[in-house]
Design a protein around this motif. Sequence first.
Motif, PDB file in Angstrom:
ATOM      1  N   SER A 178       0.852  -1.192   0.000  1.00  0.00           N
ATOM      2  CA  SER A 178       0.000   0.000   0.000  1.00  0.00           C
ATOM      3  C   SER A 178       0.884   1.237   0.000  1.00  0.00           C
ATOM      4  O   SER A 178       1.994   1.226   0.525  1.00  0.00           O
ATOM      5  CB  SER A 178      -0.913   0.035   1.241  1.00  0.00           C
ATOM      6  OG  SER A 178      -1.777  -1.073   1.289  1.00  0.00           O
ATOM      7  N   THR A 179       0.378   2.315  -0.564  1.00  0.00           N
ATOM      8  CA  THR A 179       1.127   3.575  -0.596  1.00  0.00           C
ATOM      9  C   THR A 179       0.151   4.735  -0.661  1.00  0.00           C
ATOM     10  O   THR A 179      -0.904   4.636  -1.281  1.00  0.00           O
ATOM     11  CB  THR A 179       2.082   3.622  -1.797  1.00  0.00           C
ATOM     12  OG1 THR A 179       2.809   4.854  -1.783  1.00  0.00           O
ATOM     13  CG2 THR A 179       1.351   3.509  -3.116  1.00  0.00           C
ATOM     14  N   GLY A 180       0.500   5.828   0.002  1.00  0.00           N
ATOM     15  CA  GLY A 180      -0.368   7.002  -0.014  1.00  0.00           C
ATOM     16  C   GLY A 180      -0.391   7.704   1.321  1.00  0.00           C
ATOM     17  O   GLY A 180       0.608   7.737   2.043  1.00  0.00           O
ATOM     18  N   VAL A 181      -1.539   8.246   1.675  1.00  0.00           N
ATOM     19  CA  VAL A 181      -1.685   9.034   2.889  1.00  0.00           C
ATOM     20  C   VAL A 181      -1.608   8.142   4.124  1.00  0.00           C
ATOM     21  O   VAL A 181      -2.170   7.043   4.166  1.00  0.00           O
ATOM     22  CB  VAL A 181      -3.023   9.796   2.861  1.00  0.00           C
ATOM     23  CG1 VAL A 181      -3.248  10.561   4.156  1.00  0.00           C
ATOM     24  CG2 VAL A 181      -3.043  10.765   1.680  1.00  0.00           C
ATOM     25  N   ILE A 182      -0.890   8.611   5.137  1.00  0.00           N
ATOM     26  CA  ILE A 182      -0.700   7.877   6.391  1.00  0.00           C
ATOM     27  C   ILE A 182      -1.820   8.223   7.379  1.00  0.00           C
ATOM     28  O   ILE A 182      -2.266   9.369   7.451  1.00  0.00           O
ATOM     29  CB  ILE A 182       0.667   8.224   7.007  1.00  0.00           C
ATOM     30  CG1 ILE A 182       1.803   7.689   6.134  1.00  0.00           C
ATOM     31  CG2 ILE A 182       0.804   7.692   8.427  1.00  0.00           C
ATOM     32  CD1 ILE A 182       3.183   8.155   6.571  1.00  0.00           C
ATOM     33  N   GLY A 183      -2.258   7.223   8.144  1.00  0.00           N
ATOM     34  CA  GLY A 183      -3.141   7.469   9.275  1.00  0.00           C
ATOM     35  C   GLY A 183      -4.623   7.459   8.971  1.00  0.00           C
ATOM     36  O   GLY A 183      -5.426   7.864   9.817  1.00  0.00           O
ATOM     37  N   GLN A 184      -5.017   6.989   7.806  1.00  0.00           N
ATOM     38  CA  GLN A 184      -6.430   6.893   7.464  1.00  0.00           C
ATOM     39  C   GLN A 184      -6.775   5.447   7.132  1.00  0.00           C
ATOM     40  O   GLN A 184      -6.004   4.754   6.468  1.00  0.00           O
ATOM     41  CB  GLN A 184      -6.773   7.795   6.275  1.00  0.00           C
ATOM     42  CG  GLN A 184      -6.559   9.276   6.546  1.00  0.00           C
ATOM     43  CD  GLN A 184      -6.969  10.153   5.376  1.00  0.00           C
ATOM     44  OE1 GLN A 184      -7.613   9.687   4.438  1.00  0.00           O
ATOM     45  NE2 GLN A 184      -6.610  11.426   5.430  1.00  0.00           N
ATOM     46  N   LEU A 185      -7.938   5.008   7.583  1.00  0.00           N
ATOM     47  CA  LEU A 185      -8.365   3.646   7.301  1.00  0.00           C
ATOM     48  C   LEU A 185      -8.686   3.494   5.816  1.00  0.00           C
ATOM     49  O   LEU A 185      -9.158   4.423   5.161  1.00  0.00           O
ATOM     50  CB  LEU A 185      -9.601   3.291   8.127  1.00  0.00           C
ATOM     51  CG  LEU A 185      -9.388   3.199   9.646  1.00  0.00           C
ATOM     52  CD1 LEU A 185     -10.728   2.952  10.344  1.00  0.00           C
ATOM     53  CD2 LEU A 185      -8.390   2.109   9.999  1.00  0.00           C
TER      54      LEU A 185
END
Length: 369
Positions: free
Chosen positions: A82-89
Motif C-alpha cells: 500500500s502507498t499514499g496518505v498515512i493514518g487513514q483507514l
Amino acid sequence: MCLIVSDRPLVAAGVYTTNQIVAAPVVLSRSRTPSATVRAVVTNSGNANACTGEQGDADAKAMCSQLASLVGCEDTDVLVMSTGVIGQLLPMEKVKSGIDQCFGRLASNETSFVEAAEAIRTTDNARKTESRDMNLDGKTIRIAAMAKGAGMIAPNMATMLSVICTDASIAPDEAKAILTRVANASFNRVSVDGHTSTNDTLLLLASGDEAPLSGDSLCLFEKELTELAIHLAKQLVADGEGATHVMQIHVSGASNDKSAETIAKTIAASPLVKCAITGGDPNWGRIVSAAGYAGEPMQPAKVSLRVCEELIYENGSPRKFDAASLSATMKSNNEVAVDLCVGDGKGTATYWSSDLTTDYVRFNSEYTT
C-alpha cells in the motif's frame, strides 16, 4: 488497484522499510517472505494503511484473503503493498470492488503490465518500468520491473514500491540474499528528502521451475538485476517532487566502502548542496564541508573534487576555473556528476540524489502525506 498474479507458485523475496513505524502491509508481507509458494501481490495506491492499528492489520489480511479466494490459493500465498496518505483507514468497500474488477481484467500482455505500473503511482509524474532479456546457459531469461516513488525518498529505500518479475529459477534463500545486495547497491543509494517511509517494499518474484541458477550464471543474473535496479532507482530520484537535476555523487579514496558510503550519503542529504545544484552553482565549499562533517576519516591535504568532470578543488586547495562556463554546463545537464576523492584509501561508493527546488517546498506544504 493493481494485481500481479501467477498461474503457478512463485519464489518470492522481499526487502522492506527500516523505519520503526511500519505499515500493516509491510508487517504482513515481511512475515510471508521468503517463500516458494507465493501466487499473487495486491497493491493499492492513495492510502498507505499505516498507523491504522488493529483495523489496518485486519484490512491488509482481508485484501489478501479476497484475492486468494479468487486465485484459488492459501491466504499466506498472497502479498500486499500500500502507498499514499498515512493514518487513514482504507475504504474497504472500494478496495474490495477494485480487487474484483482488477481480477476480471488480468491478462499476460504488455498493455496490462503498463496499466499495473500506472496503478501504483501516487505523486509520480510518470510510471517507472525497466526490462531486460539475457542469455544464460543457452536460455533467454526475462526480467521486468515496475516501481513508484517521488517523495519521502531516502535510504533505506523510500516511499517506494517495486516489484521485479523474472522467469529465472532461483532458490528462496538465494533470492533473499541477492535482493538484499541489489537493494544495497541501488534503492538504498538514493535520496530526495532524507525521509524514510513507513511502506517501502521491494519484491522479487521468480517463476522458473527448472533447477535453480548457480555459479557463474547466478552471478551474471545478479549483475543484470543490479543494473536494472539502479536504472529504476535513478528514475525515482529524477522524478523527485519538483526535481530538476539528478546528482550522481561518487566518493573515492576513503578508508573503506562503508566510510565512502557515509560520506556520499551525507553530501546527498545536504540541503545546501542540493540548492547549489538547483542553481547551477559549482560551490565546492558546500560539498567539501558536507563531506567533512560526515564523521568519517579524511585526508584534507589529499581531498580533490570534480564537478561535471572539471577539477575545481585539488589536494586541499581550490583551483582556478571558469565558474560561468561550469555553471552553464550544470544547468544544461539533467545529471550532474560530483566526484570527490577524500584520500588515498581503497573505499568507494556512489549515491544519487535530487536537487531541492521551490516547487518541492510548495508541493509538500500543500500536500498531506
